[in-house]
Design a protein around this motif. Structure first.
Motif, PDB file in Angstrom:
ATOM      1  N   ASP A 156       2.167 -11.242 136.502  1.00  0.00           N
ATOM      2  CA  ASP A 156       2.662 -11.559 135.170  1.00  0.00           C
ATOM      3  C   ASP A 156       4.077 -11.032 134.958  1.00  0.00           C
ATOM      4  O   ASP A 156       4.776 -11.472 134.038  1.00  0.00           O
ATOM      5  N   THR A 157       4.476 -10.055 135.743  1.00  0.00           N
ATOM      6  CA  THR A 157       5.850  -9.561 135.751  1.00  0.00           C
ATOM      7  C   THR A 157       6.346  -9.606 137.195  1.00  0.00           C
ATOM      8  O   THR A 157       5.543  -9.723 138.128  1.00  0.00           O
ATOM      9  N   PRO A 158       7.651  -9.475 137.427  1.00  0.00           N
ATOM     10  CA  PRO A 158       8.154  -9.458 138.811  1.00  0.00           C
ATOM     11  C   PRO A 158       8.016  -8.100 139.483  1.00  0.00           C
ATOM     12  O   PRO A 158       8.440  -7.937 140.624  1.00  0.00           O
ATOM     13  N   LEU A 159       7.401  -7.112 138.811  1.00  0.00           N
ATOM     14  CA  LEU A 159       7.410  -5.742 139.305  1.00  0.00           C
ATOM     15  C   LEU A 159       6.689  -5.580 140.638  1.00  0.00           C
ATOM     16  O   LEU A 159       7.174  -4.879 141.532  1.00  0.00           O
ATOM     17  N   ALA A 160       5.529  -6.196 140.783  1.00  0.00           N
ATOM     18  CA  ALA A 160       4.772  -6.045 142.027  1.00  0.00           C
ATOM     19  C   ALA A 160       5.560  -6.603 143.211  1.00  0.00           C
ATOM     20  O   ALA A 160       5.577  -6.013 144.299  1.00  0.00           O
ATOM     21  N   TYR A 161       6.248  -7.724 142.985  1.00  0.00           N
ATOM     22  CA  TYR A 161       7.061  -8.315 144.055  1.00  0.00           C
ATOM     23  C   TYR A 161       8.247  -7.420 144.378  1.00  0.00           C
ATOM     24  O   TYR A 161       8.597  -7.219 145.550  1.00  0.00           O
ATOM     25  N   PHE A 162       8.864  -6.852 143.342  1.00  0.00           N
ATOM     26  CA  PHE A 162       9.970  -5.916 143.574  1.00  0.00           C
ATOM     27  C   PHE A 162       9.508  -4.725 144.403  1.00  0.00           C
ATOM     28  O   PHE A 162      10.215  -4.265 145.300  1.00  0.00           O
ATOM     29  N   PHE A 163       8.320  -4.209 144.078  1.00  0.00           N
ATOM     30  CA  PHE A 163       7.827  -3.014 144.771  1.00  0.00           C
ATOM     31  C   PHE A 163       7.618  -3.293 146.254  1.00  0.00           C
ATOM     32  O   PHE A 163       8.086  -2.543 147.116  1.00  0.00           O
ATOM     33  N   THR A 164       6.927  -4.387 146.570  1.00  0.00           N
ATOM     34  CA  THR A 164       6.647  -4.688 147.979  1.00  0.00           C
ATOM     35  C   THR A 164       7.935  -5.024 148.734  1.00  0.00           C
ATOM     36  O   THR A 164       8.093  -4.645 149.892  1.00  0.00           O
ATOM     37  N   THR A 165       8.863  -5.707 148.066  1.00  0.00           N
ATOM     38  CA  THR A 165      10.128  -6.045 148.715  1.00  0.00           C
ATOM     39  C   THR A 165      10.888  -4.792 149.121  1.00  0.00           C
ATOM     40  O   THR A 165      11.381  -4.675 150.252  1.00  0.00           O
ATOM     41  N   ASN A 166      10.986  -3.829 148.221  1.00  0.00           N
ATOM     42  CA  ASN A 166      11.764  -2.632 148.521  1.00  0.00           C
ATOM     43  C   ASN A 166      11.035  -1.691 149.468  1.00  0.00           C
ATOM     44  O   ASN A 166      11.687  -0.964 150.235  1.00  0.00           O
ATOM     45  N   ARG A 167       9.717  -1.721 149.457  1.00  0.00           N
ATOM     46  CA  ARG A 167       8.990  -0.953 150.480  1.00  0.00           C
ATOM     47  C   ARG A 167       9.264  -1.526 151.864  1.00  0.00           C
ATOM     48  O   ARG A 167       9.467  -0.791 152.837  1.00  0.00           O
ATOM     49  N   TYR A 168       9.291  -2.837 151.942  1.00  0.00           N
ATOM     50  CA  TYR A 168       9.586  -3.503 153.207  1.00  0.00           C
ATOM     51  C   TYR A 168      11.017  -3.215 153.654  1.00  0.00           C
ATOM     52  O   TYR A 168      11.285  -3.025 154.849  1.00  0.00           O
ATOM     53  N   LEU A 169      11.951  -3.159 152.694  1.00  0.00           N
ATOM     54  CA  LEU A 169      13.349  -2.934 153.046  1.00  0.00           C
ATOM     55  C   LEU A 169      13.597  -1.551 153.636  1.00  0.00           C
ATOM     56  O   LEU A 169      14.632  -1.326 154.267  1.00  0.00           O
ATOM     57  N   ARG A 170      12.681  -0.622 153.438  1.00  0.00           N
ATOM     58  CA  ARG A 170      12.836   0.691 154.052  1.00  0.00           C
ATOM     59  C   ARG A 170      12.553   0.644 155.552  1.00  0.00           C
ATOM     60  O   ARG A 170      12.749   1.634 156.255  1.00  0.00           O
ATOM     61  N   ILE A 171      12.134  -0.512 156.034  1.00  0.00           N
ATOM     62  CA  ILE A 171      11.930  -0.749 157.465  1.00  0.00           C
ATOM     63  C   ILE A 171      12.932  -1.778 157.997  1.00  0.00           C
ATOM     64  O   ILE A 171      13.480  -1.624 159.081  1.00  0.00           O
ATOM     65  N   ALA A 172      13.185  -2.819 157.206  1.00  0.00           N
ATOM     66  CA  ALA A 172      14.060  -3.908 157.647  1.00  0.00           C
ATOM     67  C   ALA A 172      15.480  -3.413 157.896  1.00  0.00           C
ATOM     68  O   ALA A 172      15.965  -2.512 157.212  1.00  0.00           O
ATOM     69  N   ASP A 173      16.143  -4.034 158.866  1.00  0.00           N
ATOM     70  CA  ASP A 173      17.516  -3.659 159.250  1.00  0.00           C
ATOM     71  C   ASP A 173      17.612  -2.189 159.628  1.00  0.00           C
ATOM     72  O   ASP A 173      18.632  -1.541 159.401  1.00  0.00           O
ATOM     73  N   GLY A 174      16.572  -1.668 160.239  1.00  0.00           N
ATOM     74  CA  GLY A 174      16.540  -0.277 160.673  1.00  0.00           C
ATOM     75  C   GLY A 174      15.777   0.594 159.695  1.00  0.00           C
ATOM     76  O   GLY A 174      16.089   0.602 158.501  1.00  0.00           O
ATOM     77  N   PRO A 175      14.748   1.316 160.159  1.00  0.00           N
ATOM     78  CA  PRO A 175      13.960   2.165 159.260  1.00  0.00           C
ATOM     79  C   PRO A 175      14.767   3.357 158.752  1.00  0.00           C
ATOM     80  O   PRO A 175      15.769   3.756 159.352  1.00  0.00           O
ATOM     81  N   ASP A 176      14.308   3.912 157.631  1.00  0.00           N
ATOM     82  CA  ASP A 176      14.995   5.058 157.028  1.00  0.00           C
ATOM     83  C   ASP A 176      15.278   6.148 158.053  1.00  0.00           C
ATOM     84  O   ASP A 176      16.365   6.738 158.068  1.00  0.00           O
ATOM     85  N   GLU A 177      14.290   6.434 158.903  1.00  0.00           N
ATOM     86  CA  GLU A 177      14.424   7.557 159.833  1.00  0.00           C
ATOM     87  C   GLU A 177      15.597   7.380 160.788  1.00  0.00           C
ATOM     88  O   GLU A 177      16.285   8.352 161.140  1.00  0.00           O
ATOM     89  N   VAL A 178      15.847   6.140 161.220  1.00  0.00           N
ATOM     90  CA  VAL A 178      16.966   5.884 162.129  1.00  0.00           C
ATOM     91  C   VAL A 178      18.299   6.114 161.425  1.00  0.00           C
ATOM     92  O   VAL A 178      19.207   6.760 161.961  1.00  0.00           O
ATOM     93  N   HIS A 179      18.415   5.602 160.211  1.00  0.00           N
ATOM     94  CA  HIS A 179      19.664   5.797 159.457  1.00  0.00           C
ATOM     95  C   HIS A 179      19.886   7.270 159.147  1.00  0.00           C
ATOM     96  O   HIS A 179      21.017   7.773 159.223  1.00  0.00           O
TER      97      HIS A 179
END
Length: 407
Positions: free
Chosen positions: A367-390
């Motif tokens: 009903d809101t875009p919040l759930a999609y925002f949450f999963t997108t940004n959780r995924y982005l902590r892996i995409a284009d290199g995980p947090d640990e590598v950076h």
């Protein structure tokens, strides 16, 4: 750094916000209703092409491509693009309307920077026109691909061709009905030093020997119509002229691609966090529990205040990184690019999580875009290199810098 937008950027911001108000926000539910319907699996939303045509007619097209790319670019610097990407990021599908969505943006930058005139004519021009889409094919299932020296796919010369063998996965966009070209990274010079072994080659999507092994879900979603999937390359044969830049140049190409891509993700994450904050504030003001508005609860006010501070901090770091990219180049700005890639997705995930909590059950629904925002940004902590590598690379860089400059 000048914090005032130029007249040109202010005009683009006004035009883009008006476009979002008229065409994007009103269609948000329609878009997600269509692409999440199993009957429409791997089909593009029917209104997409008309909106792309309107965006192009209004000059809101290819805004991501920095002015250094000459005739291919609309003439913006990274710093000028930042507020525009943030506005687009408020609705995740919006970037595609303006031909500013990943993975195409990174692939267009590769072809604009490294592609031969023939490669640019055959593939870059249709991508810039929004006529086709593309995928970047790097990650492999058998190895930890956060260390790209592990990649095992082979791209070996054979007469007038290269022959490609191996598997790849998490290939975003490969399923899209308009995806026609893959940029594939694999090993060519097997006896070279590890960072000079890999090459990048153009593989048309319908080349014999390319097959989809399986679709991979992200938090239970197939992410149609883009999709992430596992691909198999079985004696895939492409002509030598499809090689980009030269043998052993794959790491150079990947690094040239990932820097801008990482900061673009961060710009969009800030837009999502900002929208989540606004949604959270309105919810707090309009919802009553235990006899008073949520906005009168001290803990709610703290969440909103902290979220505002964290968004502003991340936004300023993004702008500083973009400014350094413009002034000194992507390589010199790599510490700031790494820093914002560490900060922005985690910040957005935290802010969105607070907004979800304030919404209760509604927050985890569509009903809101919040759930999609949450999963997108959780995924982005892996995409284009995980947090640990950076984090590891940034820490190493700063230790060397500060030790070299010790007084």
């Amino acid at each position: 750094m000048n914090f005032e937008h130029s007249d040109k950027v202010r005009g683009l911001i006004a035009c883009l916000e008006a476009f979002m108000d008229e065409h994007i926000y009103p269609n948000e539910q329609d878009y997600y209703g269509f692409v999440n319907d199993p009957a429409h699996l791997w089909q593009e939303w029917p209104k997409m092409e008309a909106l792309k045509a309107e965006a192009r007619a209004q000059g809101l097209w290819n805004l991501f491509l920095p002015c250094e790319y000459g005739r291919f670019s609309p003439g913006l610097h990274n710093l000028e693009y930042a507020p525009l990407a943030e506005i687009m990021g408020r609705v995740p599908f919006a970037s595609q309307v303006f031909n500013c969505s990943a993975p195409d943006t990174g692939n267009m930058e590769v072809l604009a920077k490294f592609g031969s005139p023939e490669q640019q004519e055959r593939w870059l021009e249709p991508l810039l026109n929004g006529e086709i889409r593309s995928a970047f094919v790097m990650t492999e299932p058998q190895v930890a691909s956060s260390d790209a020296t592990n990649l095992q796919m082979t791209i070996l010369p054979d007469g007038d061709d290269y022959v490609i063998n191996g598997r790849k996965w998490w290939i975003t966009g490969a399923r899209h009905p308009q995806c026609q070209i893959f940029l594939v990274m694999g090993k060519t010079l097997l006896n070279n030093p590890v960072h000079q072994q890999h090459s990048t080659i153009l593989v048309p999507r319908n080349t014999p020997g390319v097959s989809i092994v399986r679709d991979t879900t992200v938090f239970g979603s197939l992410h149609s119509p883009f999709g992430e999937c596992e691909l198999k390359f079985d004696n895939v044969r492409v002509p030598r002229e499809n090689l980009i830049l030269g043998e052993g140049r794959g790491f150079e190409i990947a690094q040239g691609r990932l820097g801008p891509g990482r900061i673009h993700h961060c710009m969009r994450s800030i837009g999502q966090a900002q929208r989540a904050l606004e949604i959270m504030a309105r919810r707090a003001q309009n919802r009553v529990a235990f006899g008073k508005k949520l906005s009168e609860q001290g803990s709610i006010r703290q969440d909103i205040a902290r979220s505002y501070c964290e968004i502003e901090q991340a936004r300023l770091l993004t702008l500083k990184a973009a400014d350094h990219m413009d002034r000194y180049g992507n390589k010199v700005a790599k510490d700031l690019i790494a820093a914002i890639k560490i900060v922005a997705p985690q910040m957005a995930q935290t802010v969105v999580d607070r907004a979800i909590q304030i919404h209760g059950g509604m927050g985890v629904s569509d009903d809101t875009p919040l759930a999609y925002f949450f999963t997108t940004n959780r995924y982005l902590r892996i995409a284009d290199g995980p947090d640990e590598v950076h984090i590891a690379q940034l820490g190493k860089l700063k230790i060397g810098e500060y030790c070299a400059n010790a007084h």
